[in-house]
Design an enzyme around this catalytic site. Structure first.
Site, PDB file in Angstrom:
ATOM      1  CB  CYS A  20      -0.995   0.137   1.451  1.00 34.01           C
ATOM      2  SG  CYS A  20      -2.714  -1.014   1.184  1.00 34.01           S
ATOM      3  CE  LYS A  23      -3.966   2.311  -0.349  1.00 33.08           C
ATOM      4  NZ  LYS A  23      -4.759   2.502   0.971  1.00 33.08           N
ATOM      5  CG  ASP A  51     -16.725   5.682   4.288  1.00 39.78           C
ATOM      6  OD1 ASP A  51     -16.914   5.609   5.544  1.00 39.78           O
ATOM      7  OD2 ASP A  51     -16.968   6.481   3.676  1.00 39.78           O
ATOM      8  CG  ASP A  52     -11.864   1.278   4.594  1.00 34.56           C
ATOM      9  OD1 ASP A  52     -10.954   2.051   4.867  1.00 34.56           O
ATOM     10  OD2 ASP A  52     -12.447   2.038   5.682  1.00 34.56           O
ATOM     11  CG  ASP A  69      -6.426  -2.567  -1.799  1.00 36.27           C
ATOM     12  OD1 ASP A  69      -5.937  -2.645  -1.940  1.00 36.27           O
ATOM     13  OD2 ASP A  69      -6.905  -2.052  -1.030  1.00 36.27           O
ATOM     14  CG  ASP A  92     -10.978  -2.125   1.171  1.00 36.16           C
ATOM     15  OD1 ASP A  92      -9.921  -1.191   2.409  1.00 36.16           O
ATOM     16  OD2 ASP A  92     -10.492  -1.707   0.033  1.00 36.16           O
ATOM     17  N   GLY A 140     -11.204 -14.086 -12.671  1.00 36.06           N
ATOM     18  CA  GLY A 140     -10.655 -12.708 -12.481  1.00 36.06           C
ATOM     19  C   GLY A 140     -10.728 -11.785 -13.538  1.00 36.06           C
ATOM     20  CG  HIS A 141      -9.076  -8.342 -16.157  1.00 37.28           C
ATOM     21  ND1 HIS A 141      -9.530  -8.932 -17.850  1.00 37.28           N
ATOM     22  CD2 HIS A 141      -8.181  -7.679 -16.709  1.00 37.28           C
ATOM     23  CE1 HIS A 141      -8.494  -8.145 -18.204  1.00 37.28           C
ATOM     24  NE2 HIS A 141      -8.020  -7.441 -17.651  1.00 37.28           N
ATOM     25  CG  ASP A 225      -8.478  -0.808   5.876  1.00 32.77           C
ATOM     26  OD1 ASP A 225      -8.919   0.423   5.084  1.00 32.77           O
ATOM     27  OD2 ASP A 225      -8.817  -1.777   5.207  1.00 32.77           O
TER      28      ASP A 225
END
Length: 331
Positions: A20, A23, A51-52, A69, A92, A140-141, A225
């Site tokens: 993180c 970011k 917010d998360d 995320d 999250d 997913g991707h 968080d």
């Protein structure tokens, strides 16, 4: 898995940042999304409060949570990286007081540089943590990318009347922190030296499920968080959104073993320094030195919950007070 591949390729060396801490800086991010929020009658939580996860009402008494995320490698072990990234994405949903019900993988991989066996280990780690959360992973991707990245998009469910959100803080509420800080400086040391810190891996792979459930059961309505913007950054966002100020007792904040030594030896990420620069104009740091301020701004990956209320087993590190000259004050 080919063990030689895992030891030959230090994943953190293939990324410009880690976890993180990579970011986009919070000030830049807020400017980027300013004015993009659009009202919708069913939207309970969107961009406005930072917010998360997003929350939308579904039916008379239900709400769906949605988040995504992902990040660059925070540790060299591919399986551990997968576990950490999954726990971070699931967090999250927990930070909003919900339970995850479905996840999909998000994978970027330099397929001509890193062996596919390592990617499989990353996905296996994510699947194992999602299984522990009783959250199925369904597809997913993936993208061929020069820099490896992994994470999840997660859907959750919650009671709309029991949402944990940034803007619900009130004066007089204590502030509880459910995981110790110091993950960022330890990860930065790991990236630079290859030294492994099991205490950091254990903290990052731990789910916030019980802390969230305990908070909701206790009637808490305000939480977030602690991840890439550090304790100071996330607390600033929470207090600002709630229209209150926050006071933190620096002596009450817990840290992982080795965190202060890593700071002393200079292992501070650029993300941590940007966090501190962002909150400094709004924070009274006069009672502590620069090193302590850096630890409080340390960019966490898959950190704990910061709860405006009491959570069993979690230390109380401060309180919310009426809005004063500073949004955050450190004592």
């Amino acid at each position: 898995m080919d063990l030689e591949a895992a030891t030959t390729h230090r994943l953190t060396q293939y990324a410009h940042g880690g976890g993180c801490a990579c970011k986009i800086p919070p000030g830049e991010l807020e400017a980027m999304v300013s004015g993009l929020a659009e009202p919708h009658p069913g939207l309970l939580v969107g961009l406005d409060g930072g917010d998360d996860a997003a929350a939308v009402r579904v039916g008379a008494d239900g709400a769906v949570l949605s988040t995504a995320d992902f990040f660059t490698p925070v540790v060299d072990d591919p399986y551990d990286w997968g576990r950490i990234a999954a726990a971070n994405a699931l967090s999250d949903i927990y930070a909003m007081g919900g339970r995850p019900v479905l996840a999909i993988n998000l994978l970027c991989w330099p397929r001509e540089v890193l062996p596919v066996e390592l990617a499989r280990e990353v996905l296996r780690g994510g699947a194992d943590v999602a299984r522990a959360a009783d959250c199925p992973v369904a597809g997913g991707h993936s993208v061929d990318d020069p820099e490896p990245k992994y994470g999840m998009a997660v859907t959750g469910l919650c009671d709309p009347d029991a949402l944990l959100r940034n803007d619900a803080g009130r004066p007089g509420l204590p502030l509880s922190l459910t995981k110790p800080l110091g993950i960022g400086v330890l990860n930065t040391r790991h990236k630079a030296t290859g030294d492994v810190f099991p205490q950091a891996v254990e903290a990052m792979t731990g789910l916030n499920a019980k802390a969230a459930a305990d908070a909701v059961a206790a009637g808490v309505r305000c939480a977030t968080d602690v991840t890439g913007f550090g304790l100071l950054g996330h607390l600033f966002k929470l207090a600002r959104a709630s229209g209150v100020s926050a006071v933190v007792d620096s002596a009450a904040v817990p840290y992982l073993p080795g965190a202060r030594e890593a700071l002393r030896d200079g292992y501070v990420s650029g993300g941590t320094r940007r966090n501190l620069d962002w909150v400094r104009p709004h924070t009274d740091l006069s009672a502590i030195d620069e090193d302590e301020a850096l630890l409080l701004a340390d960019a966490q990956t898959s950190g704990g919950l910061l709860v405006a209320g009491e959570v069993p087993g979690a230390p109380v590190v401060g309180e919310l007070v009426p809005r004063g000259e500073h949004v955050v004050t450190i004592r």
